[in-house]
Design a protein around this motif. Structure first.
Motif, PDB file in Angstrom:
ATOM      1  N   LEU A  55      11.675   7.691  -3.827  1.00 43.02           N
ATOM      2  CA  LEU A  55      10.025   7.867  -3.830  1.00 43.02           C
ATOM      3  C   LEU A  55       9.686   9.021  -2.770  1.00 43.02           C
ATOM      4  O   LEU A  55      10.498   9.449  -2.298  1.00 43.02           O
ATOM      5  CB  LEU A  55       9.411   6.685  -3.301  1.00 43.02           C
ATOM      6  N   ARG A  56       8.684   9.783  -3.149  1.00 39.72           N
ATOM      7  CA  ARG A  56       8.017  10.739  -2.578  1.00 39.72           C
ATOM      8  C   ARG A  56       6.911  10.509  -1.558  1.00 39.72           C
ATOM      9  O   ARG A  56       6.637   9.227  -1.240  1.00 39.72           O
ATOM     10  CB  ARG A  56       7.779  11.888  -3.459  1.00 39.72           C
ATOM     11  N   GLY A  57       6.377  11.500  -0.776  1.00 36.82           N
ATOM     12  CA  GLY A  57       5.242  11.190  -0.172  1.00 36.82           C
ATOM     13  C   GLY A  57       5.659  10.626   1.599  1.00 36.82           C
ATOM     14  O   GLY A  57       6.654  11.145   1.811  1.00 36.82           O
ATOM     15  N   GLU A  58       4.702   9.626   1.483  1.00 35.49           N
ATOM     16  CA  GLU A  58       4.907   8.781   2.578  1.00 35.49           C
ATOM     17  C   GLU A  58       6.222   7.974   2.792  1.00 35.49           C
ATOM     18  O   GLU A  58       7.055   7.993   3.913  1.00 35.49           O
ATOM     19  CB  GLU A  58       3.902   7.643   2.823  1.00 35.49           C
ATOM     20  N   ALA A  59       6.755   7.600   1.606  1.00 34.56           N
ATOM     21  CA  ALA A  59       8.111   6.886   1.552  1.00 34.56           C
ATOM     22  C   ALA A  59       9.256   7.970   1.958  1.00 34.56           C
ATOM     23  O   ALA A  59      10.091   7.598   2.829  1.00 34.56           O
ATOM     24  CB  ALA A  59       8.487   6.314   0.065  1.00 34.56           C
ATOM     25  N   GLU A  60       9.269   8.984   1.322  1.00 31.68           N
ATOM     26  CA  GLU A  60      10.259   9.893   1.817  1.00 31.68           C
ATOM     27  C   GLU A  60      10.259  10.278   3.348  1.00 31.68           C
ATOM     28  O   GLU A  60      11.330  10.386   3.995  1.00 31.68           O
ATOM     29  CB  GLU A  60      10.081  11.428   1.164  1.00 31.68           C
ATOM     30  N   GLU A  61       9.186  10.697   3.911  1.00 32.07           N
ATOM     31  CA  GLU A  61       9.072  10.635   5.376  1.00 32.07           C
ATOM     32  C   GLU A  61       9.486   9.549   6.137  1.00 32.07           C
ATOM     33  O   GLU A  61      10.088   9.743   7.037  1.00 32.07           O
ATOM     34  CB  GLU A  61       7.532  11.094   5.866  1.00 32.07           C
ATOM     35  N   ASP A  62       9.071   8.310   5.702  1.00 28.97           N
ATOM     36  CA  ASP A  62       9.294   7.029   6.541  1.00 28.97           C
ATOM     37  C   ASP A  62      10.879   6.937   6.520  1.00 28.97           C
ATOM     38  O   ASP A  62      11.496   6.667   7.630  1.00 28.97           O
ATOM     39  CB  ASP A  62       8.790   5.921   5.723  1.00 28.97           C
ATOM     40  N   LEU A  63      11.773   7.425   5.333  1.00 29.45           N
ATOM     41  CA  LEU A  63      13.244   7.130   5.326  1.00 29.45           C
ATOM     42  C   LEU A  63      13.716   8.236   6.123  1.00 29.45           C
ATOM     43  O   LEU A  63      14.449   8.027   6.787  1.00 29.45           O
ATOM     44  CB  LEU A  63      13.505   7.248   3.829  1.00 29.45           C
ATOM     45  N   ARG A  68       0.828  -1.292   0.036  1.00 30.35           N
ATOM     46  CA  ARG A  68      -0.201   0.161   0.106  1.00 30.35           C
ATOM     47  C   ARG A  68       1.075   1.239  -0.153  1.00 30.35           C
ATOM     48  O   ARG A  68       0.429   2.310  -0.826  1.00 30.35           O
ATOM     49  CB  ARG A  68      -1.027  -0.021   1.124  1.00 30.35           C
ATOM     50  N   ARG A  69       1.775   1.225   0.602  1.00 32.85           N
ATOM     51  CA  ARG A  69       2.709   2.500   1.013  1.00 32.85           C
ATOM     52  C   ARG A  69       3.700   2.607  -0.211  1.00 32.85           C
ATOM     53  O   ARG A  69       4.205   3.852  -0.798  1.00 32.85           O
ATOM     54  CB  ARG A  69       3.520   2.342   2.287  1.00 32.85           C
ATOM     55  N   TYR A  70       4.222   1.518  -0.673  1.00 32.25           N
ATOM     56  CA  TYR A  70       5.378   1.778  -1.758  1.00 32.25           C
ATOM     57  C   TYR A  70       5.292   1.013  -2.834  1.00 32.25           C
ATOM     58  O   TYR A  70       6.026   1.257  -3.748  1.00 32.25           O
ATOM     59  CB  TYR A  70       6.779   1.132  -1.110  1.00 32.25           C
ATOM     60  N   GLY A  71       4.241   0.095  -3.166  1.00 25.67           N
ATOM     61  CA  GLY A  71       4.001  -0.560  -4.334  1.00 25.67           C
ATOM     62  C   GLY A  71       4.700  -2.009  -4.206  1.00 25.67           C
ATOM     63  O   GLY A  71       5.701  -2.352  -3.244  1.00 25.67           O
ATOM     64  N   ALA A  72       4.261  -2.806  -5.260  1.00 26.11           N
ATOM     65  CA  ALA A  72       4.509  -4.526  -4.878  1.00 26.11           C
ATOM     66  C   ALA A  72       6.011  -4.704  -5.343  1.00 26.11           C
ATOM     67  O   ALA A  72       6.678  -5.527  -4.585  1.00 26.11           O
ATOM     68  CB  ALA A  72       3.713  -5.199  -6.059  1.00 26.11           C
ATOM     69  N   LYS A  73       6.600  -3.762  -6.019  1.00 27.94           N
ATOM     70  CA  LYS A  73       8.230  -4.165  -6.264  1.00 27.94           C
ATOM     71  C   LYS A  73       9.012  -3.770  -5.098  1.00 27.94           C
ATOM     72  O   LYS A  73       9.796  -4.560  -4.933  1.00 27.94           O
ATOM     73  CB  LYS A  73       8.647  -3.227  -7.434  1.00 27.94           C
ATOM     74  N   ALA A  74       8.600  -2.752  -4.282  1.00 29.38           N
ATOM     75  CA  ALA A  74       9.447  -2.243  -3.174  1.00 29.38           C
ATOM     76  C   ALA A  74       9.043  -2.928  -1.985  1.00 29.38           C
ATOM     77  O   ALA A  74       9.963  -2.854  -0.808  1.00 29.38           O
ATOM     78  CB  ALA A  74       9.473  -0.735  -2.883  1.00 29.38           C
ATOM     79  N   ALA A  75       7.908  -3.553  -1.847  1.00 28.81           N
ATOM     80  CA  ALA A  75       7.350  -4.396  -0.686  1.00 28.81           C
ATOM     81  C   ALA A  75       8.405  -5.328  -0.066  1.00 28.81           C
ATOM     82  O   ALA A  75       8.621  -5.227   1.236  1.00 28.81           O
ATOM     83  CB  ALA A  75       5.985  -4.801  -0.850  1.00 28.81           C
ATOM     84  N   PRO A  76       8.967  -6.371  -0.673  1.00 28.61           N
ATOM     85  CA  PRO A  76       9.847  -7.296   0.034  1.00 28.61           C
ATOM     86  C   PRO A  76      10.833  -6.678   0.861  1.00 28.61           C
ATOM     87  O   PRO A  76      11.166  -7.026   1.898  1.00 28.61           O
ATOM     88  CB  PRO A  76      10.205  -8.382  -1.108  1.00 28.61           C
ATOM     89  N   GLU A  77      11.795  -5.820   0.190  1.00 28.08           N
ATOM     90  CA  GLU A  77      12.805  -5.122   0.815  1.00 28.08           C
ATOM     91  C   GLU A  77      12.329  -4.117   1.983  1.00 28.08           C
ATOM     92  O   GLU A  77      12.742  -4.183   3.164  1.00 28.08           O
ATOM     93  CB  GLU A  77      13.596  -4.399  -0.192  1.00 28.08           C
ATOM     94  N   ALA A  78      11.084  -3.615   1.850  1.00 31.70           N
ATOM     95  CA  ALA A  78      10.685  -2.699   2.743  1.00 31.70           C
ATOM     96  C   ALA A  78      10.201  -3.538   4.125  1.00 31.70           C
ATOM     97  O   ALA A  78      10.701  -3.087   5.414  1.00 31.70           O
ATOM     98  CB  ALA A  78       9.237  -1.812   2.420  1.00 31.70           C
ATOM     99  N   VAL A  79       9.754  -4.566   3.777  1.00 35.79           N
ATOM    100  CA  VAL A  79       9.356  -5.384   5.125  1.00 35.79           C
ATOM    101  C   VAL A  79      10.493  -6.049   5.599  1.00 35.79           C
ATOM    102  O   VAL A  79      10.581  -6.222   6.780  1.00 35.79           O
ATOM    103  CB  VAL A  79       8.635  -6.866   4.408  1.00 35.79           C
ATOM    104  N   SER A  80      11.528  -6.326   4.933  1.00 38.02           N
ATOM    105  CA  SER A  80      12.905  -7.006   5.250  1.00 38.02           C
ATOM    106  C   SER A  80      13.374  -5.871   6.102  1.00 38.02           C
ATOM    107  O   SER A  80      13.818  -5.883   7.305  1.00 38.02           O
ATOM    108  CB  SER A  80      13.754  -7.165   4.274  1.00 38.02           C
ATOM    109  N   ALA A  81      13.510  -4.438   5.916  1.00 45.85           N
ATOM    110  CA  ALA A  81      13.989  -3.264   6.540  1.00 45.85           C
ATOM    111  C   ALA A  81      13.130  -3.353   8.160  1.00 45.85           C
ATOM    112  O   ALA A  81      13.927  -3.053   9.032  1.00 45.85           O
ATOM    113  CB  ALA A  81      13.591  -2.081   5.686  1.00 45.85           C
ATOM    114  N   TRP A  82      11.980  -3.388   7.948  1.00 48.73           N
ATOM    115  CA  TRP A  82      11.057  -3.155   9.374  1.00 48.73           C
ATOM    116  C   TRP A  82      11.523  -3.949  10.257  1.00 48.73           C
ATOM    117  O   TRP A  82      11.450  -3.901  11.248  1.00 48.73           O
ATOM    118  CB  TRP A  82       9.560  -3.095   8.722  1.00 48.73           C
TER     119      TRP A  82
END
Length: 770
Positions: free
Chosen positions: A668-676, A569-583
């Motif tokens: 990425l911008r928006g929520e992704a930029e703030e999360d980073l 939802r936040r980053y798209g399907a492509k980025a999701a696996p590594e985002a989950v790994s980071a969390w």
């Protein structure tokens, strides 16, 4: 009146934390934790990286006050103020709007605490002495947070000397290097986040699995940007604008809370001086509840009643004077008149604002309220009230149960559906065992979920005595009280922190959704009926709130499913696996946090903005706002070496997760930029705490080239962290802010840290060449 400090100052006896209020009461005579105005003055810290106090005044207030007011304070012209700023190479002077000036007063007081006398701080704020003293005393124990009041001479403008002008020119050259690094950054002004959060949310599609239910019926928290004061008399500083309420609802929140002080909300036949302005407050409260209802959100009032009074009040009401605490007397609730006033006031409030969702109350600890409220909070021993001629003859649990029943009776006279929530904050084990069975069947019992959970990190054994995310609840205390409540037919609720805690509150949320999900799944198994999701820190519509909502909205979700859906939802399907790994990496790292350190004084909130001190300042750390260089106080139950090892481990593991997240969503911008930005801030703060602990472990050994070299290396690392954090703070106005402390730092404070470290590095060269 305090609204945010129901948390506890982590102080350790036999490796266990005791609550902040209990600690303050037990140590009220010790320097460093007494209210500032009651202590022997200390020596103000001289900041030698500035050419003079006048230059320091201009720098420290450049982002906090307008030039005309600054000029008035030091008896000069705005042109001279601006000239001094330009001489130091500062950006063009920003002009702060009135609403922003009203939101930043704690930061103004803090920044000038070691610089100006009280009279000039008041002048800078545009306040009268009464308001200043009230704020120091009542605004979440601000005078305690500030620590000992330094002696500061009046500061009056005089033309800079030639030597000062040369020093300013050298300073400007160093500043220019930092400012060069921000080219291309989109800048946010302070509090820009308020307008963003107040705007309607961008509605994103969400999966709605068949059979979805919301089995935690009550889910409320505090506004991320509410101001202390009297919000119902200041509607232009609305803590709950419609857009913000809608954003909370999108994250699964269906309630918000605000303080309610009965004597300001209702007139009284018993006390004619009560109720002034109540018509206006209730009109605004009614409007707020109706607006919130349109977003599916209820408003809850926090009660800590009845509020204590000075001796002169009881000259007219001697028959209801209760126990004495810190110069105030309790309005004794064993008096039928006091109970009638409480019940009648609540009847009036709920009749005038019928859409109110309910109340929750604290009856022990905090302010002096009932006669037992300041006795043996959290202790095994029962509370006592020997000074009260009425309560001394009664049991504490009977009196407190009577108070809670009085709250309930008042609400029920006007509302059959409003919730009555009894928060067990401050109840000792024995008190809870006697009190919970006495509660009416429609009262819900709210307990701090993670309290007393065991912690074993870095070879140190302790227990949770504060709000915590790094330690996943529930703990044995909450479980015991919930089981007792269930045995007597009462519904139960969990007090949690889903966004942040005092472990680190300088970010709006700690990006560890996996830990939040673990906690929520545990709460599901405990059978609770709702959550209070924040005290005053927290309240940001975040990925953590979304993760929590996925647990109570869905049918038997798994952790991996929730994390994957959230990342898509936040980053798209492509980025999701590594985002989950980071969390997941962040969650593992955060569980290395040395829980048991003094989280109210260790510089985790300030990170790389906390200045280094080559020589001991002699200042004791003050709660939250001034960590100073008080290493011993920071470490709490831990040996300093263990704190260093754990903070290094935490920072290194967090850094690995940061690299993973950057690969996934960098650009990425928006929520992704703030999360980073939030994740980078966490790393910078954790790494800086490790640096500072190591620096002060080395300081007593200074005298040789190797030690000086090691300390210079630490100062250099701090420069790098401060420079990186400067860019983040310039871009994201939400960074470094917390509702009850305002900004822990502004961008220029991070530039000052760079100047501070460079000065220290120059001094350390002498040891390396001698």
């Amino acid at each position: 009146m305090s609204i945010s400090g129901w948390s506890s100052l982590p102080v350790y006896l036999n490796s266990f934390m005791i609550p902040r209020r209990q600690f303050l009461a037990a140590t009220a005579g010790l320097v460093g934790i007494m209210p500032a105005q009651q202590q022997t003055p200390s020596t103000a810290i001289a900041e030698t990286h500035f050419p003079s106090r006048l230059y320091q005044f201009v720098w420290r207030n450049w982002e906090l006050a307008n030039a005309d007011r600054m000029a008035e304070v030091v008896r000069t012209t705005p042109a001279n103020i601006l000239r001094l700023g330009r001489a130091m190479g500062l950006h063009p002077k920003p002009t702060l709007r009135p609403d922003r000036l009203r939101r930043i007063y704690i930061t103004v007081i803090r920044q000038n605490w070691h610089l100006l006398p009280d009279a000039q701080i008041m002048q800078l704020l545009g306040w009268k002495p009464e308001r200043y003293q009230f704020t120091l005393r009542e605004d979440d124990f601000l005078d305690v947070k500030l620590g000992r009041r330094p002696e500061c001479a009046e500061l009056v403008y005089s033309d800079p000397t030639d030597a000062e002008q040369r020093a300013a020119a050298r300073l400007a050259a160093k500043v220019k290097e930092t400012f060069e690094s921000e080219k291309g950054i989109r800048i946010e002004e302070p509090f820009d986040f308020v307008a963003r959060l107040s705007s309607p949310p961008r509605r994103l599609p969400r999966p709605a699995p068949a059979g979805t239910t919301e089995h935690w019926t009550t889910r409320y928290l505090y506004s991320f940007f509410a101001l202390y004061g009297d919000p119902l008399m200041e509607p232009d500083l609305d803590p709950f604008p419609d857009g913000y309420l809608a954003r909370l609802a999108e994250c699964g929140i269906n309630g918000v809370w605000m303080q309610g002080v009965l004597e300001t909300l209702a007139p009284s036949k018993h006390f004619p001086e009560f109720g002034r302005g109540s018509e206006t407050r209730l009109r605004n409260l009614r409007s707020l509840t109706e607006r919130a209802a349109k977003q599916g959100v209820k408003v809850y009032l926090y009660l800590n009643e009845p509020r204590s009074k000075p001796a002169e009040f009881f000259a007219r009401h001697a028959d209801m004077r209760g126990v004495l605490s810190h110069g105030q007397y309790a309005m004794c609730t064993s008096s039928p008149v006091v109970r009638d006033w409480i019940a009648s006031s609540l009847e009036h409030v709920f009749r005038e604002a019928p859409a109110l969702g309910g109340i929750f109350s604290i009856t022990m600890s905090e302010n002096l309220t009932n006669c037992f409220s300041k006795s043996n909070s959290w202790a095994k021993a029962m509370p006592v009230a020997p000074e009260c001629p009425r309560c001394s003859k009664r049991e504490s649990y009977d009196v407190i149960a009577e108070v809670l029943e009085t709250f309930r009776e008042g609400v029920r006279r006007s509302s059959s559906t409003a919730e009555i929530i009894a928060y067990d904050w401050g109840w000792g084990e024995g008190l809870a065992e006697k009190l919970i069975p006495k509660l009416s069947s429609d009262v819900k019992v709210l307990s701090i979920s993670e309290w007393h959970a065991p912690v074993d990190r870095g070879g140190v054994h302790t227990r949770v005595g504060e709000y915590s995310i790094s330690v996943v609840g529930p703990g044995p205390r909450a479980t015991r009280n919930w089981e007792l409540a269930a045995q007597h037919g009462l519904k139960t609720m969990a007090k949690t922190q889903f966004d942040n805690t005092w472990e680190i509150s300088a970010v709006p949320y700690i990006p560890v959704p996996g830990l939040i999900i673990d906690h929520c799944l545990n709460l599901e198994r405990a059978g609770i009926s709702g959550v209070m999701a924040s005290w005053t820190c927290g309240g940001y519509p975040s990925l953590n709130l979304e993760a929590a909502s996925a647990v109570y909205r869905n049918r038997h979700p798994t952790k991996s499913e929730i994390l994957n859906q959230l990342a898509v939802r936040r980053y798209g399907a492509k980025a999701a696996p590594e985002a989950v790994s980071a969390w997941e990496q962040f969650s593992r790292a955060f569980q290395e946090f040395p829980y048991g350190v003094a989280i109210y004084v260790i510089p985790t909130q300030h990170g790389p903005a906390n200045l280094l001190r080559l020589k001991p300042t002699g200042q004791r750390a003050a709660m939250i706002l001034f960590p100073h260089d008080d290493l011993k106080a920071w470490c709490g139950a831990y040996p300093p070496e263990a704190v260093l090892a754990q903070m290094k481990k935490l920072a290194e593991e967090w850094k690995n997760g940061l690299a993973t997240l950057d690969r996934a969503i960098g650009g990425l911008r928006g929520e992704a930029e703030e999360d980073l930005a939030v994740a980078r801030t966490c790393y910078n703060h954790f790494a800086s705490v490790a640096n500072q602990v190591e620096f002060y472990l080395l300081r007593p050994k200074l005298g040789s080239a190797p030690v000086a070299g090691a300390m210079r290396a630490i100062a250099q690392r701090e420069i790098a962290l401060a420079a990186d954090q400067y860019r983040i703070a310039r871009r994201h106005s939400v960074i470094g802010y917390e509702a009850s402390n305002h900004y822990y730092y502004r961008p220029l404070d991070l530039v000052e840290k760079i100047l501070n470290c460079r000065e220290i590095m120059d001094e350390l060269k002498r040891y390396e060449t001698s």
